[in-house]
Scaffold this motif. Structure first.
Motif, PDB file in Angstrom:
ATOM      1  N   PHE A 108      -5.193  -7.824  -0.233  1.00 38.82           N
ATOM      2  CA  PHE A 108      -3.851  -8.244   0.187  1.00 38.82           C
ATOM      3  C   PHE A 108      -3.114  -7.020   0.718  1.00 38.82           C
ATOM      4  N   PRO A 109      -2.719  -7.011   2.006  1.00 39.64           N
ATOM      5  CA  PRO A 109      -2.238  -5.771   2.634  1.00 39.64           C
ATOM      6  C   PRO A 109      -0.736  -5.548   2.501  1.00 39.64           C
ATOM      7  N   VAL A 110      -0.352  -4.311   2.283  1.00 35.17           N
ATOM      8  CA  VAL A 110       1.061  -3.964   2.191  1.00 35.17           C
ATOM      9  C   VAL A 110       1.807  -4.203   3.505  1.00 35.17           C
ATOM     10  N   PRO A 111       1.149  -4.121   4.697  1.00 35.11           N
ATOM     11  CA  PRO A 111       1.889  -4.434   5.936  1.00 35.11           C
ATOM     12  C   PRO A 111       2.436  -5.854   6.000  1.00 35.11           C
ATOM     13  N   PHE A 112       2.008  -6.729   5.078  1.00 32.24           N
ATOM     14  CA  PHE A 112       2.530  -8.090   5.044  1.00 32.24           C
ATOM     15  C   PHE A 112       4.054  -8.101   4.899  1.00 32.24           C
ATOM     16  N   PHE A 113       4.619  -7.055   4.266  1.00 32.88           N
ATOM     17  CA  PHE A 113       6.059  -7.010   4.044  1.00 32.88           C
ATOM     18  C   PHE A 113       6.837  -6.835   5.350  1.00 32.88           C
ATOM     19  N   ALA A 114       6.158  -6.459   6.429  1.00 33.13           N
ATOM     20  CA  ALA A 114       6.834  -6.382   7.727  1.00 33.13           C
ATOM     21  C   ALA A 114       7.324  -7.759   8.165  1.00 33.13           C
ATOM     22  N   SER A 115       6.684  -8.819   7.667  1.00 33.79           N
ATOM     23  CA  SER A 115       7.122 -10.174   8.015  1.00 33.79           C
ATOM     24  C   SER A 115       8.502 -10.464   7.416  1.00 33.79           C
ATOM     25  N   VAL A 116       8.777  -9.940   6.228  1.00 35.80           N
ATOM     26  CA  VAL A 116      10.094 -10.136   5.616  1.00 35.80           C
ATOM     27  C   VAL A 116      11.151  -9.378   6.411  1.00 35.80           C
ATOM     28  N   MET A 117      10.802  -8.183   6.887  1.00 38.60           N
ATOM     29  CA  MET A 117      11.732  -7.445   7.749  1.00 38.60           C
ATOM     30  C   MET A 117      12.072  -8.271   8.985  1.00 38.60           C
ATOM     31  N   GLY A 118      11.054  -8.904   9.561  1.00 43.13           N
ATOM     32  CA  GLY A 118      11.285  -9.714  10.755  1.00 43.13           C
ATOM     33  C   GLY A 118      12.169 -10.910  10.480  1.00 43.13           C
ATOM     34  N   LEU A 119      11.888 -11.631   9.398  1.00 42.59           N
ATOM     35  CA  LEU A 119      12.690 -12.809   9.052  1.00 42.59           C
ATOM     36  C   LEU A 119      14.125 -12.412   8.713  1.00 42.59           C
ATOM     37  N   SER A 120      14.295 -11.306   8.015  1.00 41.75           N
ATOM     38  CA  SER A 120      15.640 -10.833   7.691  1.00 41.75           C
ATOM     39  C   SER A 120      16.393 -10.423   8.953  1.00 41.75           C
ATOM     40  N   GLY A 121      15.673  -9.815   9.874  1.00 42.02           N
ATOM     41  CA  GLY A 121      16.296  -9.430  11.139  1.00 42.02           C
ATOM     42  C   GLY A 121      16.768 -10.633  11.932  1.00 42.02           C
ATOM     43  N   VAL A 122      15.959 -11.698  11.944  1.00 40.04           N
ATOM     44  CA  VAL A 122      16.362 -12.933  12.620  1.00 40.04           C
ATOM     45  C   VAL A 122      17.611 -13.507  11.957  1.00 40.04           C
ATOM     46  N   THR A 123      17.649 -13.469  10.630  1.00 42.80           N
ATOM     47  CA  THR A 123      18.825 -13.955   9.890  1.00 42.80           C
ATOM     48  C   THR A 123      20.094 -13.247  10.362  1.00 42.80           C
ATOM     49  N   LEU A 124      20.032 -11.930  10.435  1.00 44.67           N
ATOM     50  CA  LEU A 124      21.203 -11.143  10.834  1.00 44.67           C
ATOM     51  C   LEU A 124      21.569 -11.379  12.292  1.00 44.67           C
TER      52      LEU A 124
END
Length: 323
Positions: free
Chosen positions: A19-35
């Motif tokens: 399970f890769p740590v780069p997966f957390f980049a998806s949360v950055m993307g979703l949070s960015g869309v929210t903002l």
């Protein structure tokens, strides 16, 4: 054939170790869309996406914690990886972004989440930097735009930190982020210009070039009382320059197989979208506001595609596989 029942450890899905740590980049993307949606005035939709971002972070954090408990050697291997190392602060950046999105609706909760994220970001930044300048031997080919991630996280902190009352701490994070942006910019551009091209799966990370000046612009506005001064214009202009540069490389994406690194396209685009709206509002430029809506439409299309491709890759068992 043995009929003995398997223990939970034996029956565990072997993909957990990968399970890769780069997966957390998806949360950055979703949070960015929210903002970005909130900045554009689409508050209802932004709250829905915020909910998705929070759920995604909770699920990823739970799974990665499980990985750390059951496969500590695999986590250590990621920490020793010259590229994946830079993705560890994506965890703390995700918390800072979630706190930023929560601030208008749940300021007290946002304050707690921001504090946790800021502490984690500071610790991870120091740990990554210590690793970079320690006894390990990094080569120029190991450098990629993903190395900006720890620096970007520091610049994210003031975007909500100032409004939450952490003014001096926000200045500290901003200073650290901007200093290391400049240092890493020289290293990354040297690697891109004078060494072998980026491997295929790392090509999408070129979009990360946009993030430091775009987020820096937003952070500077918070620290400077919302004044559109010369430095703010410089940062916004730099973000546009890197956007144009990244756009020239889009053709390289054609034919490349999907990888989690494609999520690197999302947050930088979100940061530039928000910056365009803010610049347009402060300067009275209708053109920049229109540009913000164009970027928002592109951002939503990118993230929708990334969610679809990620779900498809998970269904096909293409994620969490040994490299």
């Amino acid at each position: 054939m043995s009929t003995e029942p398997q223990t939970p450890q034996q029956a565990e899905d072997p993909r957990l170790a990968h399970f890769p740590v780069p997966f957390f980049a998806s949360v950055m993307g979703l949070s960015g869309v929210t903002l970005a949606l909130h900045t554009a005035g689409f508050d209802g939709i932004s709250l829905v996406v915020l909910g998705l971002a929070v759920v995604a972070f909770a699920v990823l954090a739970f799974v990665y914690t499980l990985k750390a408990l059951r496969h500590p050697a695999a986590v250590a291997a990621e920490w020793q990886h010259p590229v994946k190392l830079a993705f560890f602060p994506a965890m703390s950046i995700s918390l800072l972004l979630i706190a930023t999105a929560l601030r208008p609706v749940l300021p007290e909760l946002a304050r707690i989440v921001w504090l946790v994220g800021a502490l984690a970001q500071g610790a991870l930044t120091l740990a990554v930097l210590s690793n970079w300048i320690g006894q390990r031997s990094f080569q120029t080919i190991h450098i990629s735009p993903a190395w900006f991630i720890p620096a970007v996280g520091n610049v994210v902190a003031p975007v909500a930190g100032v409004a939450l009352g952490f003014v001096e701490t926000s200045w500290l994070f901003f200073s650290a982020g901007m200093i290391f942006w400049l240092v890493l910019l020289v290293l990354v551009m040297n690697r891109l210009m004078f060494h072998d091209p980026l491997p295929g799966r790392m090509v999408p990370t070129l979009a990360i070039l946009i993030a430091p000046p775009a987020v820096g612009f937003l952070a500077w506005l918070q620290l400077n009382g919302g004044v559109l001064d010369g430095f703010a214009r410089f940062l916004f202009g730099a973000a546009l320059v890197f956007f144009a540069l990244a756009a020239t490389q889009v053709a390289k994406l054609r034919g490349l197989p999907f990888a989690l690194s494609w999520w690197a396209l999302s947050f930088p685009m979100a940061a530039l979208t928000i910056a365009s709206f803010r610049f347009g509002a402060l300067s009275g430029s209708a053109g920049h506001e229109v540009g913000g809506y164009v970027l928002l439409a592109l951002l939503c299309a990118i993230v929708t595609g990334l969610v679809w491709r990620t779900g498809l890759a998970i269904a096909r068992g293409e994620i969490c596989q040994p490299e």
